[in-house]
Design an enzyme around this catalytic site. Structure first.
Site, PDB file in Angstrom:
ATOM      1  N   ASP A 132       0.788  -1.230   0.000  1.00  0.00           N
ATOM      2  CA  ASP A 132       0.000   0.000   0.000  1.00  0.00           C
ATOM      3  C   ASP A 132       0.819   1.278   0.000  1.00  0.00           C
ATOM      4  O   ASP A 132       0.344   2.335   0.401  1.00  0.00           O
ATOM      5  CB  ASP A 132      -0.880  -0.012   1.253  1.00  0.00           C
ATOM      6  CG  ASP A 132      -0.051  -0.199   2.524  1.00  0.00           C
ATOM      7  OD1 ASP A 132       1.164   0.032   2.465  1.00  0.00           O
ATOM      8  OD2 ASP A 132      -0.623  -0.571   3.565  1.00  0.00           O
ATOM      9  N   GLU A 154      -0.329  -8.952  -1.395  1.00  0.00           N
ATOM     10  CA  GLU A 154      -1.042  -8.407  -0.225  1.00  0.00           C
ATOM     11  C   GLU A 154      -2.214  -7.512  -0.684  1.00  0.00           C
ATOM     12  O   GLU A 154      -2.394  -6.381  -0.235  1.00  0.00           O
ATOM     13  CB  GLU A 154      -0.120  -7.620   0.706  1.00  0.00           C
ATOM     14  CG  GLU A 154      -0.649  -7.468   2.122  1.00  0.00           C
ATOM     15  CD  GLU A 154       0.250  -6.615   3.015  1.00  0.00           C
ATOM     16  OE1 GLU A 154       0.452  -5.416   2.734  1.00  0.00           O
ATOM     17  OE2 GLU A 154       0.772  -7.151   3.996  1.00  0.00           O
ATOM     18  N   GLU A 168      -2.329   5.086   2.897  1.00  0.00           N
ATOM     19  CA  GLU A 168      -2.199   3.703   2.420  1.00  0.00           C
ATOM     20  C   GLU A 168      -3.531   3.097   1.969  1.00  0.00           C
ATOM     21  O   GLU A 168      -3.574   2.313   1.017  1.00  0.00           O
ATOM     22  CB  GLU A 168      -1.572   2.822   3.500  1.00  0.00           C
ATOM     23  CG  GLU A 168      -0.088   3.083   3.744  1.00  0.00           C
ATOM     24  CD  GLU A 168       0.186   4.251   4.666  1.00  0.00           C
ATOM     25  OE1 GLU A 168      -0.784   4.915   5.120  1.00  0.00           O
ATOM     26  OE2 GLU A 168       1.362   4.534   4.938  1.00  0.00           O
ATOM     27  N   HIS A 249       5.055   4.426  14.299  1.00  0.00           N
ATOM     28  CA  HIS A 249       5.507   5.286  13.199  1.00  0.00           C
ATOM     29  C   HIS A 249       4.370   5.816  12.336  1.00  0.00           C
ATOM     30  O   HIS A 249       4.597   6.530  11.362  1.00  0.00           O
ATOM     31  CB  HIS A 249       6.477   4.513  12.294  1.00  0.00           C
ATOM     32  CG  HIS A 249       5.787   3.485  11.439  1.00  0.00           C
ATOM     33  ND1 HIS A 249       5.520   3.686  10.109  1.00  0.00           N
ATOM     34  CD2 HIS A 249       5.280   2.279  11.722  1.00  0.00           C
ATOM     35  CE1 HIS A 249       4.893   2.626   9.621  1.00  0.00           C
ATOM     36  NE2 HIS A 249       4.729   1.758  10.582  1.00  0.00           N
ATOM     37  N   ARG A 251       1.650   7.833  10.490  1.00  0.00           N
ATOM     38  CA  ARG A 251       1.390   9.247  10.250  1.00  0.00           C
ATOM     39  C   ARG A 251       0.211   9.762  11.062  1.00  0.00           C
ATOM     40  O   ARG A 251       0.240  10.876  11.586  1.00  0.00           O
ATOM     41  CB  ARG A 251       0.995   9.433   8.784  1.00  0.00           C
ATOM     42  CG  ARG A 251       1.987  10.081   7.917  1.00  0.00           C
ATOM     43  CD  ARG A 251       1.442  10.041   6.489  1.00  0.00           C
ATOM     44  NE  ARG A 251       2.357   9.318   5.638  1.00  0.00           N
ATOM     45  CZ  ARG A 251       3.370   9.882   4.983  1.00  0.00           C
ATOM     46  NH1 ARG A 251       3.566  11.163   5.049  1.00  0.00           N
ATOM     47  NH2 ARG A 251       4.170   9.174   4.236  1.00  0.00           N
ATOM     48  N   HIS A 281      11.554   4.485  15.260  1.00  0.00           N
ATOM     49  CA  HIS A 281      11.525   4.796  13.828  1.00  0.00           C
ATOM     50  C   HIS A 281      12.232   6.138  13.597  1.00  0.00           C
ATOM     51  O   HIS A 281      12.048   7.073  14.378  1.00  0.00           O
ATOM     52  CB  HIS A 281      10.053   4.878  13.373  1.00  0.00           C
ATOM     53  CG  HIS A 281       9.879   4.828  11.886  1.00  0.00           C
ATOM     54  ND1 HIS A 281      10.079   5.921  11.082  1.00  0.00           N
ATOM     55  CD2 HIS A 281       9.543   3.812  11.053  1.00  0.00           C
ATOM     56  CE1 HIS A 281       9.854   5.587   9.815  1.00  0.00           C
ATOM     57  NE2 HIS A 281       9.530   4.302   9.776  1.00  0.00           N
TER      58      HIS A 281
HETATM   59  N1  UDP Z   1      10.701  -4.136  11.688  1.00  0.00           N
HETATM   60  C1  UDP Z   1      12.079  -4.287  11.671  1.00  0.00           C
HETATM   61  N2  UDP Z   1      12.812  -3.551  12.562  1.00  0.00           N
HETATM   62  C2  UDP Z   1      12.264  -2.673  13.440  1.00  0.00           C
HETATM   63  C3  UDP Z   1      10.845  -2.520  13.438  1.00  0.00           C
HETATM   64  C4  UDP Z   1      10.086  -3.268  12.540  1.00  0.00           C
HETATM   65  O1  UDP Z   1      12.624  -5.079  10.899  1.00  0.00           O
HETATM   66  O2  UDP Z   1      13.006  -2.041  14.201  1.00  0.00           O
HETATM   67  C5  UDP Z   1       9.901  -4.920  10.725  1.00  0.00           C
HETATM   68  C6  UDP Z   1       8.746  -5.684  11.299  1.00  0.00           C
HETATM   69  O3  UDP Z   1       9.137  -6.964  11.692  1.00  0.00           O
HETATM   70  C7  UDP Z   1       7.734  -5.724  10.173  1.00  0.00           C
HETATM   71  C8  UDP Z   1       8.051  -4.492   9.378  1.00  0.00           C
HETATM   72  O4  UDP Z   1       9.309  -4.007   9.834  1.00  0.00           O
HETATM   73  O5  UDP Z   1       7.925  -6.844   9.330  1.00  0.00           O
HETATM   74  C9  UDP Z   1       6.992  -3.448   9.603  1.00  0.00           C
HETATM   75  O6  UDP Z   1       7.382  -2.260   9.058  1.00  0.00           O
HETATM   76  P1  UDP Z   1       6.711  -0.895   9.464  1.00  0.00           P
HETATM   77  O7  UDP Z   1       6.175  -1.006  10.847  1.00  0.00           O
HETATM   78  O8  UDP Z   1       7.721   0.153   9.152  1.00  0.00           O
HETATM   79  O9  UDP Z   1       5.574  -0.713   8.376  1.00  0.00           O
HETATM   80  P2  UDP Z   1       4.082  -1.209   8.287  1.00  0.00           P
HETATM   81  O10 UDP Z   1       4.072  -2.681   8.426  1.00  0.00           O
HETATM   82  O11 UDP Z   1       3.285  -0.498   9.343  1.00  0.00           O
HETATM   83  O12 UDP Z   1       3.663  -0.784   6.919  1.00  0.00           O
END
Ligand code: UDP
Length: 431
Positions: A132, A154, A168, A249, A251, A281
């Site tokens: 997304d 996804e 997203e 993280h 927004r 983050h």
């Molecule tokens: N993640 C990581 N290191 C961190 C925090 C999260 O590798 O310090 C991984 C987590 O396991 C997951 C992904 O990052 O697979 C999630 O990314 P994020 O939270 O940035 O984005 P979202 O999933 O909300 O789009």
């Protein structure tokens, strides 16, 4: 070592996939697929896309005769590079579009033109995007302008609210009418697509590739603990304490929400029996609030974002996960970790339905109360701490590789498509 994709389960829509374990190449041979000229371009730009696509890239890399090209936009430079390094991936094309403080409209414009140029040069037969992000949305749009079919990994996640998650929710809705293949992680997401009148035979329930990534990485860390040894000192420092792993993280949570989260973490960490592990983050909207409000506390390890093996270890160490992340909501249930989600809505209701996740918003008192309830009420904790796999069984990438190659073998590229070279679809001003 090439990853050998193994198809281990049914695909719930479209053509059923052979349930016997066999490499994708074998099913392709059976279809008479020569793999002579088919080229797939896989596009991604952020950490979660890289985590969720590296299993797909590895699965497709095992298919003989298929050319797989990867293009990163580097929408999130540092976090993306961490994943690429660990998955041993060197992208073929790196647009390096990260700009400090980039606005959404400027980013979108640069992505669209940058990806369009890549497609004109590469002339892929299929483009794969994930999730997304602005990269996924513009990647799909640039492919559409060239009449190149798109596979959406996804697909079908919907919160029903275009401002949560923002932007997203709209990014992924824009991909839906474009995609020729909708690779939905769950039956819930497939149903959301059917409700939007997406043709049922283009929707395939595959599981979420994040579970593949989680399994693969857990196995790597088990084999070689040095990959996640950076957490040794935190594990020793917090031995005997209950660990709350925090990530935030979103927004939508910037501003008041982030301040409330910081105050809540401070109150939780005031307990002697608790420690907070918090990879922060790098977004300045997160870092500055945590610096100002949370500061340094004995029971809080505020650390830099972890690479994936370290994060997988941190998930394993955690008693409770407190997050607003999408991917973490999917990973925690697979490990049986109660996950409290700091959002009002979620496009991933499966964890809530399974009882492992709870939506708690970002109110300071509510966050503290929910964490304390889990810490102090054993029955409440056990009720949530059950391992489920509502998001997949770890074989999504193999299913996706089979579906994609099946699609290419069937020659489903739009008949009416003009050549995807520069000079046809690229001249939109003439249309
Ligand atoms: N993640 C990581 N290191 C961190 C925090 C999260 O590798 O310090 C991984 C987590 O396991 C997951 C992904 O990052 O697979 C999630 O990314 P994020 O939270 O940035 O984005 P979202 O999933 O909300 O789009």
């Amino acid at each position: 070592m090439p990853y050998l994709p193994v198809v281990t389960g049914p695909c719930k829509s479209g053509r059923p996939i052979d349930e016997t374990s066999q490499p994708v190449s074998a099913s392709l041979n059976a279809l008479g697929y020569k793999g002579s000229m088919s080229k797939i371009l896989i596009i991604f730009g952020t950490r979660p896309e890289a985590i969720k696509l590296f299993p797909v890239i590895r699965a497709l890399a095992g298919v003989p005769g298929l050319t797989v090209r990867t293009c990163v936009t580097a929408q999130h430079r540092g976090l993306l590079d961490q994943v690429l390094a660990i998955a041993d991936l060197a992208p073929d094309i790196d647009l390096d579009l990260m700009e400090p403080g980039q606005t959404l409209d400027r980013l979108t414009a640069r992505l669209l033109t940058g990806l369009g140029d890549v497609m004109d040069a590469e002339r892929p037969d299929l483009v794969i995007v994930q999730g997304d992000t602005a990269t996924a949305m513009t990647g799909a749009l640039a492919a559409y302008y060239r009449k190149v079919p798109v596979a959406h990994v996804e697909a079908g996640l919907r919160s029903g609210d275009i401002y949560h998650p923002w932007p997203e929710e709209v990014n992924r809705r824009i991909v839906a009418p474009i995609a020729a293949l909708h690779l939905a992680p769950t039956e819930t997401s497939a149903e959301a697509l059917r409700r939007e009148t997406i043709a049922a035979d283009t929707i395939h329930v595959t599981g979420n590739t994040v579970i593949d990534a989680l399994h693969w990485t857990s196995a790597k860390v088990a084999e070689d603990p040095a990959l996640a040894a950076g957490l040794d000192s935190i594990a020793a420092r917090f031995a005997g304490k209950r660990i709350v792993l925090v990530t935030t993280h979103r927004r939508e949570n910037f501003g008041d929400g982030m301040a409330a989260i910081a105050r809540a973490i401070g109150r939780i960490a005031a307990r002697d029996d608790v420690a907070v592990v918090f990879p922060v983050h790098p977004n300045p909207n997160v870092v500055s609030v945590m610096d100002t409000i949370l500061g340094d506390r004995g029971n809080v390890a505020r650390i830099a974002p972890l690479d994936y093996p370290h994060f997988v270890r941190a998930l394993g160490m955690a008693d409770i996960v407190l997050t607003d992340s999408g991917g973490v909501q999917e990973e925690a249930p697979a490990l049986g970790k109660p996950v409290l989600v700091m959002r009002e809505t979620t496009e991933r209701p499966e964890g809530v339905a399974a009882g492992t996740a709870r939506l708690i918003g970002t109110g300071e008192d509510r966050i503290v109360a929910e964490i304390f309830a889990l810490l102090d009420d054993e029955a409440a904790y056990s009720a949530m701490a059950r391992a489920h796999n509502p998001f997949g069984d770890g074989h999504a990438a193999a299913r996706i590789a089979a579906i994609v190659t099946d699609f290419l073998a069937a020659g489903t590229t739009p008949e009416a498509a003009p050549s995807n070279s520069t000079g046809t679809a690229a001249h939109a001003d003439r249309d």
